[in-house]
Design an enzyme around this catalytic site. Structure first.
Site, short mmCIF file in Angstrom:
data_model
loop_
_atom_site.label_atom_id
_atom_site.label_comp_id
_atom_site.label_asym_id
_atom_site.label_seq_id
_atom_site.Cartn_x
_atom_site.Cartn_y
_atom_site.Cartn_z
N GLU A 87 8.96 4.34 8.35
CA GLU A 87 8.36 3.01 8.25
C GLU A 87 8.33 2.26 9.58
OE1 GLU A 87 6.56 2.33 6.06
OE2 GLU A 87 7.19 3.57 4.38
N ALA A 127 0.86 -1.18 0.00
CA ALA A 127 0.00 0.00 0.00
C ALA A 127 0.89 1.23 0.00
CB ALA A 127 -0.90 0.01 1.23
N GLU A 185 -0.99 2.53 7.11
CA GLU A 185 -1.07 3.68 6.21
C GLU A 185 -1.71 4.87 6.90
OE1 GLU A 185 0.71 3.31 3.63
OE2 GLU A 185 0.90 1.16 3.94
ZN LIG Z 1 4.73 2.51 5.48
#
Ligand SMILES: [Zn+2]
Length: 847
Positions: free
Chosen positions: A323, A265, A301
């Site tokens: 991340e 995603a 997300e």
């Molecule tokens: Zn990510």
């Protein structure tokens, strides 16, 4: 001066972009006007653009002065140079560019995705994927994360289509038979977060989360699969608004399922794109694992809307924090949404994956300097996501959850609409905690690897020592500041937890004689533990006194020690016999994972012995669980039943399980058994078992089911079932489908990887991969070969290992970063195990 950074003499503040995609010719044209500030007189403006042609350039000032520019491409540096005959003076200007490009099939930039509509007719849509540096393939721009600007987009599209971008539509008009959609201004944000999706799309009704309407979009016919994704979307959005203490930064939130999507995603602000399996799911027909995947990705997300989108890393070296943090927050949000899923326990599996790679010589520090953006491509791996999230969790547990959250809020508040560095987060956490964070964190972030904590008794004291853990030995001298939680049970009263920071190579802790001691209580530490024989014996006697994550770590650490040659394989196999009463899915996944690895490392003649061992270990639990779900049973138990049945029917080659699976599958296929009688968590196991002993007619049947699947999850089950048929001609057939367009390029590399990891297909798969390497490189999206190459870790024999090394050396293949070196080292470790333990396994498995 970094040659990959654009000059700062001209800085954009706003893009007015008008794009006209043509889905029939797979091309697009565009015109943009960029408001820029010129800081010093310039004769040229340099910005990023590649695979598009700039046809016209003009710059205009506030008092009407204007001149044409001459645009020259510099494809090597992915730039264009706009030259002017007269100098452009300092001040604010409007740079207008006209350009054209192709909707490519490489799943990056502005690309096309194909699918079949409900009546089977092929259709096309256009979508974007810009991270890290592919916005420059859709429109000329300053394509670096700290050139934040406002984006005002207009899309000119076919009247039968619709379009979605980062913000709400503010007007819809018709011009020359085309639909013209104008979108609201975005917040000030980075180019890599801009998104456009154009095609025949349908959307759910919005749910309102505070001030934000949230919808799920998909291609026609799939809206019935959107409810679950929308639920976790809404729940996690509300969770993050409360956790971060800041409202969602966009004016709406759309989640879009794209039929062809390279990654899982992408966190485009307000228009998050997903591959279909990560968003669309039929809750009633899905397994727990499939639902957990959707929940994880959606929450991940959404976490980025603040951490990444509102506050963005200054440069690509900071991508790990982006991340790692989103992965950590995804866990918090999903855990809050479904506490019964025990998400932090299953996070143990992710942490173990990071420990596995980080135990290699070919590992890397979490953060490292990045010059060329492509160097950051190598950061999208298990060390960034899973090790990064693990050390953040360890830090959160060390500082306390409230202090940690306070620091995160401070960081977001200070840097919103702007950019920040890792040090800025440490500074904010340090202010909240009133202690210097880098002192604790630097070794974890800036040095490779992690410690092995060994523990033994010495009179009235415990002796803890630390050294770096590696599978192949030979890494000395590193030290970490390790937050260690000890649980001490003296047998009288409640066990107590002691917290200490192990800083030295060796530390003594006074503990009464005879006490049972667990290191890494709660399981949050990013390190392995090795107990003396005396201490481990007391733990194994009372496995039920340990939390599931602690049993998981015991199994996982012992297996790692076996791979490293520190524990003999027969000792490990004896340990697995202690888990007949185990009912935790994660602990079982550690055991099943190790037995799968072992299966790849033994001579074929020993396979019946290993199959018998698998049956011995699994049968008691399978017998107790049965084949059907019981009333009131939790979701994790249902998933465990599916996992164990699948392993017993395939790895255990259990004839009884195979026969029963065939019977149940036949009833399911004929529809004579109401679907409710076969639990959704068991059906995928039946499919896998039936395929692993299937014949050619069964292959044709499954191929047809793959083609006509009703949900993305069903499609995946039948696709991967095709990789399990043992007949050589069927193996060849499936391999052929990975390069002839029948299997989407988003899936094909993973299918190849599965076949390389499968003992019945691996040798043919390897020959096929070698022969088709260049074709795959041409067909598949960027980075796909890196994922495929992981399959070589399954080629566990000295002969295959030599051939693998020869292939990559003679072909001079560089996949970027260290991943190929990691796979080759993992293969080395498995082959070394095979050779070192051959006699022991022979004795153990033939008895
Ligand atoms: Zn990510």
């Amino acid at each position: 001066m970094n040659p990959y950074r654009l000059p700062r003499s001209v800085v954009p503040s706003r893009y007015d972009i008008r794009l006209t995609p043509d889905l029939t010719t797979a091309t697009f044209t565009g015109v943009e006007t960029i408001s820029v500030t010129v800081n010093e007189p310039v004769r040229e403006i340099v910005l990023n653009a590649v695979d598009i042609t700039i046809n016209a350039a003009r710059i205009a000032g506030e008092r009407g002065e204007a001149q044409e520019g001459h645009a020259t491409a510099d494809p090597e540096h992915e730039r264009y140079r706009i030259e002017f005959s007269a100098p452009v003076a300092p001040g604010t200007w409007r740079l207008t560019l006209a350009f054209a490009g192709t909707l490519n099939d490489k799943l990056r930039g502005f690309y096309r995705s194909t699918y079949k509509d409900p009546s089977g007719v092929p259709r096309m849509l256009a979508a974007t994927q810009f991270e890290a540096t592919d916005a420059r393939r859709a429109f000329p721009c300053w394509d670096e994360p700290d050139f934040k600007a406002v984006f005002a987009s207009t899309l000119v599209i076919d009247p039968a289509h619709t379009a979605v971008s980062n913000t709400s539509v503010v007007s819809e008009t018709v011009e020359a038979g085309k639909k013209v959609l104008r979108f609201a201004d975005t917040i000030k944000m980075s180019t890599y977060l801009v998104a456009y999706v154009v095609g025949e799309l349908e959307a759910t009704e919005p749910v309102q989360v505070g001030k934000t309407p949230l919808r799920v979009w998909c291609v026609p016919g799939k809206k019935r699969l959107a409810a679950f994704g929308q639920d976790i979307g809404a729940a996690s959005l509300a969770f993050f608004e409360s956790y971060y203490g800041l409202p969602y930064p966009g004016d709406k939130l759309d989640l879009l399922a794209i039929p062809d999507f390279a990654a899982g995603a992408m966190e485009n602000l307000g228009a998050i794109t997903f591959r279909e399996t990560a968003l669309l799911v039929d809750e009633a027909q899905a397994t727990h694992a499939e639902l957990e995947r959707v929940a994880d990705v959606v929450a991940h997300e959404n976490a980025h809307m603040w951490f990444g989108d509102l506050v963005t890393m200054s440069w690509w070296n900071g991508i790990w924090l982006n991340e790692a943090f989103a992965t950590f927050m995804e866990m918090l949000a999903v855990d809050a949404w479904k506490p019964e899923w025990k998400r932090w326990t299953s996070f143990g599996v992710s942490r173990a994956a990071a420990l596995s790679v980080d135990g290699l010589h070919a590992t890397r520090p979490i953060e490292f300097p990045v010059n060329a953006p492509r160097e950051a491509d190598a950061m999208f791996d298990v060390l960034t996501y899973e090790k990064g999230a693990s050390v953040l969790r360890m830090l959160e547990q060390y500082l306390g959850a409230d202090v940690f959250r306070q620091g995160v809020r401070d960081y977001l508040e200070r840097h919103r609409f702007a950019n920040a560095e890792t040090g800025d987060l440490w500074a904010a956490l340090g202010r909240a905690a009133d202690q210097p964070i880098p002192a604790v964190m630097n070794e974890w972030i800036f040095t490779p690897g992690y410690p092995l904590v060994s523990i033994r008794r010495d009179g009235g004291a415990l002796v803890l020592t630390q050294q770096r853990f590696t599978y192949l030995g030979g890494a000395e001298g590193q030290r970490w500041k390790i937050p260690v939680h000890l649980r001490i049970d003296t047998g009288t009263g409640q066990p107590v937890t002691r917290r200490l920071l192990l800083e030295d190579v060796e530390q003594h802790v006074d503990v009464p004689a005879g006490a049972r001691v667990l290191v890494n209580a709660g399981g949050h530490g990013f390190y392995r533990v090795r107990y003396s024989a005396e201490l481990v014996a007391t733990l194994v006697e009372r496995l039920d006194a340990l939390e599931p994550i602690e049993r998981f770590n015991l199994v996982n650490d012992t297996w790692a020690a076996t791979l490293a040659g520190l524990v003999p394989v027969n000792e490990y196999l004896d340990l697995t016999a202690r888990f007949h009463d185990e009912r935790d899915r994660n602990v079982w996944s550690a055991i099943l994972g190790s037995l799968t690895t072992l299966n790849r490392a033994i001579d074929a003649s020993l396979r019946p012995g290993l199959e018998a061992l698998v049956r011995d270990r699994l049968t008691p639990a399978v017998t107790a669980l049965g084949w059907s779900a019981r009333a009131g049973e939790d979701e994790l138990t249902r998933q465990l039943r599916g996992d164990l049945l699948r392993a017993l029917g395939t790895l255990g080659n259990d004839a009884g399980v195979q026969a029963r699976a065939a019977e149940l599958y036949a009833a399911h296929a004929a529809g004579t058994n109401p679907a409710t009688e076969i639990d959704a968590n068991v059906l995928p196991a039946l499919i896998a078992i039936v395929a692993s002993v299937g014949d050619e007619p069964r292959y044709r049947e499954f191929l047809e089911r793959f083609r006509r699947a009703a949900t993305p999850q069903e499609e995946q089950r039948y696709l991967y079932a095709l990789t399990l048929f043992p007949q050589p001609q069927l193996v060849e057939e499936t391999l052929g489908r990975t390069v002839n367009g029948e299997i989407r390029t988003q899936d094909a590399p993973f299918v190849n990887r599965s076949m390389l990891l499968n003992v019945t297909a691996r040798e043919r798969a390897w020959e096929f991969v070698k022969a088709n390497w260049d074709t795959m490189d041409r067909l598949y999206p960027k980075h796909a070969l890196r994922r495929l190459a992981e399959g070589v870790t399954g080629l566990v024999s000295a002969e295959l290992e030599r051939d693998v090394n020869d292939f990559f050396t003679t072909r001079k293949i560089d996949l970027g970063g260290k991943q190929l070196a990691q796979y080759l080292e993992q293969l080395r470790i498995a082959v070394a195990l095979r050779e070192r333990e051959r006699a022991a396994l022979e004795a153990y498995l033939r008895r």
